[in-house]
Design a protein around this motif. Structure first.
Motif, PDB file in Angstrom:
ATOM      1  N   VAL A  29       0.846  -1.197   0.000  1.00  0.00           N
ATOM      2  CA  VAL A  29       0.000   0.000   0.000  1.00  0.00           C
ATOM      3  C   VAL A  29       0.884   1.250   0.000  1.00  0.00           C
ATOM      4  O   VAL A  29       0.610   2.224  -0.706  1.00  0.00           O
ATOM      5  N   GLU A  30       1.961   1.232   0.788  1.00  0.00           N
ATOM      6  CA  GLU A  30       2.889   2.369   0.844  1.00  0.00           C
ATOM      7  C   GLU A  30       3.518   2.613  -0.528  1.00  0.00           C
ATOM      8  O   GLU A  30       3.560   3.744  -1.011  1.00  0.00           O
ATOM      9  N   ARG A  31       3.994   1.562  -1.151  1.00  0.00           N
ATOM     10  CA  ARG A  31       4.634   1.708  -2.472  1.00  0.00           C
ATOM     11  C   ARG A  31       3.625   2.178  -3.525  1.00  0.00           C
ATOM     12  O   ARG A  31       3.956   2.997  -4.376  1.00  0.00           O
ATOM     13  N   HIS A  32       2.405   1.658  -3.439  1.00  0.00           N
ATOM     14  CA  HIS A  32       1.364   2.078  -4.385  1.00  0.00           C
ATOM     15  C   HIS A  32       1.022   3.564  -4.199  1.00  0.00           C
ATOM     16  O   HIS A  32       0.829   4.283  -5.176  1.00  0.00           O
ATOM     17  N   GLY A  55       7.225   3.522   3.820  1.00  0.00           N
ATOM     18  CA  GLY A  55       6.836   4.507   2.809  1.00  0.00           C
ATOM     19  C   GLY A  55       7.848   5.629   2.646  1.00  0.00           C
ATOM     20  O   GLY A  55       7.998   6.197   1.563  1.00  0.00           O
ATOM     21  N   LEU A  56       8.567   5.949   3.719  1.00  0.00           N
ATOM     22  CA  LEU A  56       9.612   6.967   3.638  1.00  0.00           C
ATOM     23  C   LEU A  56      10.686   6.553   2.637  1.00  0.00           C
ATOM     24  O   LEU A  56      11.126   7.364   1.812  1.00  0.00           O
ATOM     25  N   LEU A  57      11.093   5.299   2.717  1.00  0.00           N
ATOM     26  CA  LEU A  57      12.114   4.812   1.791  1.00  0.00           C
ATOM     27  C   LEU A  57      11.605   4.798   0.352  1.00  0.00           C
ATOM     28  O   LEU A  57      12.344   5.162  -0.569  1.00  0.00           O
ATOM     29  N   HIS A  67      13.746  15.896  -1.373  1.00  0.00           N
ATOM     30  CA  HIS A  67      13.818  15.851   0.080  1.00  0.00           C
ATOM     31  C   HIS A  67      12.550  15.170   0.600  1.00  0.00           C
ATOM     32  O   HIS A  67      11.460  15.397   0.070  1.00  0.00           O
ATOM     33  N   VAL A  68      12.689  14.352   1.625  1.00  0.00           N
ATOM     34  CA  VAL A  68      11.552  13.684   2.242  1.00  0.00           C
ATOM     35  C   VAL A  68      11.487  14.116   3.700  1.00  0.00           C
ATOM     36  O   VAL A  68      12.492  14.075   4.407  1.00  0.00           O
ATOM     37  N   ALA A  86      18.345   5.404   8.378  1.00  0.00           N
ATOM     38  CA  ALA A  86      19.527   6.096   8.909  1.00  0.00           C
ATOM     39  C   ALA A  86      20.410   6.696   7.816  1.00  0.00           C
ATOM     40  O   ALA A  86      20.863   7.837   7.934  1.00  0.00           O
ATOM     41  N   GLU A  87      20.637   5.958   6.756  1.00  0.00           N
ATOM     42  CA  GLU A  87      21.511   6.454   5.684  1.00  0.00           C
ATOM     43  C   GLU A  87      20.918   7.690   5.018  1.00  0.00           C
ATOM     44  O   GLU A  87      21.631   8.663   4.750  1.00  0.00           O
ATOM     45  N   ARG A  88      19.616   7.672   4.767  1.00  0.00           N
ATOM     46  CA  ARG A  88      18.946   8.820   4.119  1.00  0.00           C
ATOM     47  C   ARG A  88      18.942  10.040   5.040  1.00  0.00           C
ATOM     48  O   ARG A  88      19.078  11.163   4.578  1.00  0.00           O
ATOM     49  N   VAL A  89      18.774   9.806   6.341  1.00  0.00           N
ATOM     50  CA  VAL A  89      18.801  10.909   7.309  1.00  0.00           C
ATOM     51  C   VAL A  89      20.207  11.491   7.377  1.00  0.00           C
ATOM     52  O   VAL A  89      20.387  12.715   7.328  1.00  0.00           O
TER      53      VAL A  89
END
Length: 192
Positions: A29-32, A55-57, A67-68, A86-89
């Motif tokens: 659902v998140e990816r959709h 969903g953040l990823l 930016h997210v 962690a890597e994205r942050v």
């Protein structure tokens, strides 16, 4: 039954278990929802009620040069998502913080797309939340609400009118009966 401590206001052991279930049950659902939102590579995407961060990823992958921002009212979900992302942050692409739909903590006209999956029915005041989301969206920005069909229950019929009353246009509702229980997507666009 895990109840509110697992899903409504995740905390303690039930919240950790709820987060594990959400990671598994909400993944598609998140990816959709991100697919429907269709962020451009440089967009700013706001994820409201991000839970364990799946969903953040997905949003970060789609808006790979953007930016997210994630807002969630649960400390345990913020900690869980910070670990998952962690890597994205660290890279500065993503910022996560405590907050609610009615108190996003973001500047006016700062977001291109807002996404909420399986939590709009838990917002204490949906109209206040929709008004706040409209405030942070740039003109022509989109709000994508997505949920398992059974989660929305009776509020499904109310949401399109509430969005319109809060300044959203082109409100579309799509009910998909595929999968377990089906899903509902509601997309509203902020007027220009």
């Amino acid at each position: 039954m895990l109840g509110r401590a697992a899903f409504g206001e995740p905390r303690g052991l039930p919240g950790r278990l709820g987060g594990l279930l959400m990671s598994w049950l909400n993944r598609s659902v998140e990816r959709h929802a991100v697919l429907l939102a269709d962020p451009a590579p440089r967009d700013t995407v706001l994820v409201i009620g991000f839970g364990p961060g799946v969903g953040l990823l997905a949003a970060a992958e789609a808006a790979w040069r953007g930016h997210v921002v994630g807002v969630d009212p649960s400390r345990i979900m913020v900690r869980t998502a910070l670990a998952r992302c962690a890597e994205r942050v660290r890279s500065g692409q993503m910022r996560l913080h405590l907050g609610t739909a009615a108190e996003l903590g973001e500047a006016d006209d700062s977001v291109d797309i807002a996404i909420s999956v399986n939590n709009v029915h838990l917002w204490p005041d949906r109209r206040a939340g929709f008004t706040e989301v409209r405030r942070v969206l740039r003109p022509h920005g989109r709000l994508v609400l997505s949920a398992h069909r059974g989660v929305l229950g009776n509020v499904l019929d109310e949401i399109p009118d509430e969005l319109t009353a809060c300044g959203f246009t082109s409100v579309e509702v799509d009910i998909d009966d595929r999968g377990v229980g089906g899903s509902v997507e509601i997309i509203g666009t902020r007027a220009g």
